[in-house]
Structure formats: structure tokens, C-alpha cells
Design a protein around this motif. Sequence first.
Motif, short mmCIF file in Angstrom:
data_model
loop_
_atom_site.label_atom_id
_atom_site.label_comp_id
_atom_site.label_asym_id
_atom_site.label_seq_id
_atom_site.Cartn_x
_atom_site.Cartn_y
_atom_site.Cartn_z
N GLY A 164 0.79 -1.22 0.00
CA GLY A 164 0.00 0.00 0.00
C GLY A 164 0.83 1.27 0.00
N THR A 200 4.14 4.66 -5.08
CA THR A 200 2.75 4.83 -4.66
C THR A 200 2.26 6.26 -4.77
OG1 THR A 200 3.44 5.07 -2.33
CG2 THR A 200 2.86 2.85 -3.10
N HIS A 233 -2.68 -5.07 -0.42
CA HIS A 233 -3.01 -4.40 0.83
C HIS A 233 -3.28 -2.92 0.57
CE1 HIS A 233 -1.56 -2.15 4.56
NE2 HIS A 233 -2.67 -2.75 4.94
N SER A 234 -4.42 -2.43 1.07
CA SER A 234 -4.77 -1.02 0.98
C SER A 234 -4.76 -0.54 -0.47
CB SER A 234 -3.81 -0.21 1.85
OG SER A 234 -4.27 1.11 2.02
N MET A 235 -3.95 0.48 -0.80
CA MET A 235 -3.86 0.95 -2.18
C MET A 235 -3.50 -0.17 -3.13
SD MET A 235 -1.18 3.71 -3.83
CE MET A 235 -1.90 5.23 -3.23
N SER A 266 -8.56 -2.55 1.54
CA SER A 266 -8.47 -1.66 0.38
C SER A 266 -9.68 -0.72 0.35
CB SER A 266 -8.42 -2.47 -0.92
OG SER A 266 -7.24 -3.24 -0.97
N GLN A 402 -2.16 -6.77 7.30
CA GLN A 402 -1.28 -7.10 6.19
C GLN A 402 -0.48 -8.38 6.45
OE1 GLN A 402 1.39 -3.91 5.23
NE2 GLN A 402 2.22 -4.91 3.44
#
Length: 443
Positions: A164, A200, A233-235, A266, A402
Motif C-alpha cells: 500500500g 505509490t 493491501h490497501s492501495m 483496500s 497485512q
Amino acid sequence: MPSLTPLHETYCKWDRSPPSQADVLEGLAQLVSTRLSQVVQDLIQSMQREVLLSIFGVSKQKVIKIQKIAFIDRAYQLGYGVLQQYGVQLLAPGLRRMIELFPDLHERPLTPKLHFLVGVLNGILGDYLLEQHNPLGLATVLYDHYGEIQQGDLAGRVVIFVHGLCMNHCDWSTQQFAGIGEKLLAQRDNNTMLYLNYNTGRRISANGHSLTNVLQDLVKRNPRITSIDLIGHSMGGLVLRSALFYGKQNIHTWVYMVENLVCLGSPHQGAVLERFGFKLQERFRHFPITKLISQLVNIRSNGILDLRYGSVRDDDWEHNDLRIGQPDDHRKPAPLPAHIHTFFVAGTIESENKDHRPLKIIGDYLVSVKSALGEHPNPRFQLNVPQSHKAVFYGLNHFEIQYHASVAEQIAKWFYPHHDEIAQEKIHKYLIKLESMQGIVET
């Protein structure tokens, strides 16, 4: 944006390979010696203006006159010059001198701490680093389970992990938890774990385009790969969705090799804190002092802006140049490929069996439970994942999901649904055999 000096241009080896330790030093040297942009100068002047307006009650007309006084204007220029001189004459040469003294730094890969530093800088300034051709700007690269750049032939099942915002490929395990990759490696043979590292701070859709090309190249070079699993994970989950969207548009073969997609925390429907900060920025930007907050909040990368509503397509942003505007959701639908088994994991800081509505909205601190599960009141944005493919983990924050052992166990069950049944059957047969042997001994 500030322009590069000839000295900077002579160094940049823009071949899009992962940065070395020398690249980090040179990239930092470029950052500290870059001329202050007009945006930063305006910000400093606006701070003085708001203090005069709000604290000392000076009128707007008088503030303008004060700031135009010759010696005050010279003081501004002197201040900018000192900062510029400090960076150009002291810090930057010192960093470059270290590169000259230790030429082997060009060959040294980043340590975990340097990966952390570079990952954070890319998350905050990644689009700027790319625009300036700063060697700190990360390429999209796959690493193996042991932290080395992926090389050699691959066969069988491959699992791709995508981290992320402001994170890196080293963040999938801790000293306490071995991580999801280690758990999956123990499940079966011919199982390869690969970890993506990327910038990112870029647009999520830009990273989606890059990832689909990387994966297409991977399967072309490794025809013995039989299937692909994706974990973000996330982004990272949004980047995977974007890659699938554009991979399918481009008829890339890797898309049809994907069996499972797992998204951990996410923000499919946007990140609560990014949207909350945006609304505060809009609500208070007309008031003295808080206009400063509005300007400071606006200094963030395009990747962070895309988290506001979970944008994964180019046309979510390419026709909207406003970083500060009406907080409306202008996304276009990005449905999940029908042939893929999709699983969503959400974390929440609340305890199980307790109804705390504010905590449900906050979720894991950064992403609400509903957003992580792809739920939205508008059917156009509903991701329609079966309830059996969703999991909520109580007492876990955004970063713990995560690598936490409970999450790893759940993913293993999703990927290998019959693994537990086979294990139980083996134990049952062993116990029967043990009982029969005890009967023989007693006889």
C-alpha cells in the motif's frame, strides 16, 4: 515545478531500474538543492498574512502594503537565498562527496531502512520525483520471497503481493508474524511468492497500467506458470483492480490465468480520512488561518488523491484538473472479472459483538469496513462479492491485517478449501492405525 540544473541532468541514469544506495544519496542531493518553488514562497507569505489578519487584526489592504515594503521583500529573498545556498553549497555537495568516496555504493542495493525511506518519499512526492527524473522515483519491480529481484524460471502457481501507500515489498512480515507468504508456502509445492515494489505517489491507474505490463512480461518469459493469485493491501488492492481492468481491455493472457484476488483493507469506496480531510479543507478554506491548513493539506501526491473515492481508471481523473473542488464522486465503474474468485478483508479497531457506530465508520483507522468490503449504496459501484468471500477481523488496525496470523490462516482456507479436510482425514486414519496397533500389543 522547479527545473533541473545541468549538474542534475548529468547524473540521472533514467533506466527505470531499482535505485542503489548511490541513487538515494544523489536523489536527496537533488531534493535539498532544488530551487524553492513559487508555491512554497506563496505559502510562507500567506502564513505571515494570516497571522497579521487573525492575530493582530490588520486589514487586508494594510497587509498588502506591509508585504510590499522594500526591506521586507528583501528579507524574503534573503531567507529563500539562505535556504537555497544551504542546500546547494553544503548538503548536496556533502552527499555527492560520499558517492565519490565510496563508488561501490552504485552496486549496493537498498537496506530495509532505506527501502522504508524511499517508499515514504515516493508515497508523498512520487509524481514530482518522476517529473523531475529524480533517481529516487521507483520503478515497478518484482522481488522474490527473499528480497532479491526476481530472476530465473518460474513454474506452477505464482502469488503476487502488492503493498500500500508509502510502503514497500519488505513490509509483508514482522518479527512476530511470518506473514501470509510464509503461510502459503507451507501449503503446497510449486508455490512461488513474488512481491511488487512501486511508486505509490503515481496515479493508481498509472500503476495499474505498469503492473499489467509487468505481469504480461512475466508470463511470456515463464510459460510454465500455471496460475496466478493476487493479494493487495490497501492501495495495492486498487492497483490490482486497475491492472485487471486494463489487462482485460488489452487482452493480456495473464488476466485469464488469475484464480484468486484478495484485497486487505483496500478503500474500494474511498478512504475515510482522505475524504474527511478534503471536506474540512472545503468547509473552512474561506476562514483566516484555516486557509493555511487548506494549502498544507493540498500538498500531497496524486496517488493519495486517488484514495479519496478509490479511483482505479484513467477517466476518473484525467478530465478533472482540480485538486481542490467539489467533493463529488466522479468515478466510472470498474467491475471485477467474473472468472476470478474475489475475497475482501476488512479490519476494525472495535471489539467483536460490540456495536460502536463511530468505530464502524472509522474501521481500521484509515478505511471503513463497508469500503473495504466493496459495499456502496449506489449499485453502479457495488462490487458484489459473496458474503462467504468477506471477512472482518476485530481488534486489528490497517497495518496489522497485512501480516497477522489470523488473516494468513483465512487466506490459506480460501485458497486451499480442501486442505483442512485432507489434514483431518490423515489424522483420523493415523488414530485408527494407532488404536489397532495398541490392540495388537494388548493381545
